[in-house]
Design a protein around this motif. Structure first.
Motif, PDB file in Angstrom:
ATOM      1  N   UNK A 198      -2.271  -6.840  -4.747  1.00  0.00           N
ATOM      2  CA  UNK A 198      -2.636  -5.770  -3.836  1.00  0.00           C
ATOM      3  C   UNK A 198      -3.951  -5.164  -4.332  1.00  0.00           C
ATOM      4  N   UNK A 199      -4.734  -4.629  -3.410  1.00  0.00           N
ATOM      5  CA  UNK A 199      -5.932  -3.857  -3.750  1.00  0.00           C
ATOM      6  C   UNK A 199      -5.615  -2.401  -3.446  1.00  0.00           C
ATOM      7  N   UNK A 200      -5.886  -1.521  -4.401  1.00  0.00           N
ATOM      8  CA  UNK A 200      -5.496  -0.121  -4.225  1.00  0.00           C
ATOM      9  C   UNK A 200      -6.590   0.809  -4.717  1.00  0.00           C
ATOM     10  N   UNK A 201      -6.670   1.953  -4.063  1.00  0.00           N
ATOM     11  CA  UNK A 201      -7.538   3.052  -4.488  1.00  0.00           C
ATOM     12  C   UNK A 201      -6.672   4.065  -5.221  1.00  0.00           C
ATOM     13  N   UNK A 202      -7.005   4.332  -6.493  1.00  0.00           N
ATOM     14  CA  UNK A 202      -6.127   5.145  -7.330  1.00  0.00           C
ATOM     15  C   UNK A 202      -5.935   6.553  -6.776  1.00  0.00           C
ATOM     16  N   UNK A 203      -6.988   7.125  -6.201  1.00  0.00           N
ATOM     17  CA  UNK A 203      -6.854   8.482  -5.659  1.00  0.00           C
ATOM     18  C   UNK A 203      -5.914   8.531  -4.462  1.00  0.00           C
ATOM     19  N   UNK A 204      -5.666   7.375  -3.843  1.00  0.00           N
ATOM     20  CA  UNK A 204      -4.787   7.338  -2.681  1.00  0.00           C
ATOM     21  C   UNK A 204      -3.335   7.037  -3.045  1.00  0.00           C
ATOM     22  N   UNK A 205      -3.097   6.484  -4.228  1.00  0.00           N
ATOM     23  CA  UNK A 205      -1.719   6.160  -4.622  1.00  0.00           C
ATOM     24  C   UNK A 205      -1.161   7.159  -5.641  1.00  0.00           C
TER      25      UNK A 205
END
Length: 381
Positions: A197-204
């Protein structure tokens, strides 16, 4: 070189290369370089404009008509990359990357990652439904722009010892906001596909409630709060204030770029607050509410600084009184026990400055009887 990228570069060349059978095609010898994020090709002849697309979602204009640059490549999911001539004789071709590989159904399922309690990054997954009995999984955190990677070391396992989750602690060292999470597997008898998965840390991130504090008197009250996060710096807050003992008397305030709120004539009230990322336009990531904080601001504080001044004066008087009593006590002791006079030194008192002390003649008591001897004069011969 890391394990993941070594496995990528050891793929068969046919997985990375597509050749168009037409020798006169304007585009040939297509190559995929996942580490550099490029799809490149050889250009035959003159072409005005070329574009690339991933599936049917993303389209990018080719640079120098020789390659297309993408932010990140999928290393697990087979993806179609289409190269198309958009200005000139119509032409398009396609390359797949990566090629399907491994035992279907053996890869992990439901890979999910989130940040909690400010400093911890945690991921969980389910064992693949068709995974062999000896499968073991490995989680990697990859930075897309540099491809620097970290393997997780704090795994959790199921009853059969298979890894089903992992936790990174002290994530303050992570400097970017976008990361690539990849889980691959190993087995003695099967190749295990990877999942990513590709994730943005501020969003998770699951935000911790703000810490709230405050001061008050009858005239005004100042409420202050602080939010903690390594990846979010711009917050929006929702403050709720309950006046008196009536829970229905509620004031709600939404604030941006503020860390305090002032109330005039506050009386007794209870406050709580929550926050979220100001860039989260859909409002799905509010933190939980902070514990309610009560303030009693209507107590009589009219004495002001008088209690402190009175304490200082009283302390000074007690100190002076104690000194007087001590002085009087030493005076009485000297009267009861007078000092002992010094004892004369019979020798030292008779001699001062190496001279004989002359005694003066006094009364009759000073006369002393002395023996007298007759002295006969003898003439000279």
């Amino acid at each position: 070189m890391s394990f993941i990228w070594l496995s990528v570069f050891l793929m068969p060349v046919s997985c990375l290369l597509e050749r168009d059978p037409d020798p006169n095609a304007p585009i040939s010898n297509i190559r995929v370089d996942p580490r550099r994020g490029r799809v490149s090709w050889d250009l035959n002849g003159s072409v005005a404009e070329i574009t690339c697309s991933i599936g049917s979602v993303y389209t990018s204009k080719a640079k120098n008509n020789t390659y297309c640059q993408f932010y990140a490549f999928s290393l697990c999911k087979t993806t179609n990359y289409t190269i198309k001539v958009t200005s000139g004789p119509p032409f398009s071709t396609l390359v797949q990357y990566p090629k399907p590989d491994g035992k279907p159904g053996a890869a992990v399922e439901n890979l999910t990652c989130w940040i909690h309690d400010v400093d911890f990054l945690e991921c969980s997954w389910a064992v693949g439904r068709a995974a062999p009995w000896d499968v073991q999984y490995h989680l990697y955190l990859i930075q897309p722009d540099t491809y620097e990677e970290w393997e997780c070391v704090h795994y959790t396992t199921d009853t059969q010892g298979r890894r089903t989750g992992c936790c990174f602690d002290d994530i303050s060292r992570l400097k970017n906001d976008h990361y690539h999470f990849l889980v691959n597997g190993t087995s003695e008898g099967s190749r295990i596909p990877c999942t990513e998965i590709f994730a943005t840390l501020s969003e998770i991130e699951i935000l911790v409630p703000p810490s709230i504090s405050g001061t008050c008197n009858k005239s005004y009250s100042l409420i202050e709060w602080k939010m903690s996060s390594h990846f979010i710096w711009d917050f929006v807050y929702e403050l709720q204030i309950y006046k008196g003992a009536d829970p229905t008397h509620l004031d709600t305030h939404t604030m941006i770029y503020k860390n305090s709120y002032k109330l005039v004539n506050p009386g007794t009230y209870t406050a709580r607050i929550r926050g979220k990322n100001n860039l989260d336009y859909f409002g799905k990531t509010w933190s939980s509410w902070s514990p309610p904080r009560s303030f009693e601001c209507d107590k009589d504080r009219s004495l002001g600084a008088w209690p402190m001044i009175l304490s200082i004066v009283l302390g000074t008087l007690l100190t002076v009184l104690l000194m007087v009593l001590l002085c009087r006590r030493f005076s009485v002791v000297q009267k009861i026990f007078p000092p002992v006079p010094g004892i004369r030194d019979p020798i030292k008192d008779f001699f001062q400055n190496n001279r004989l002390v002359v005694w003066e003649a006094g009364g009759a008591e000073s006369w002393q009887e002395c023996s007298v001897e007759e002295v006969q004069a003898v003439g000279e011969t």
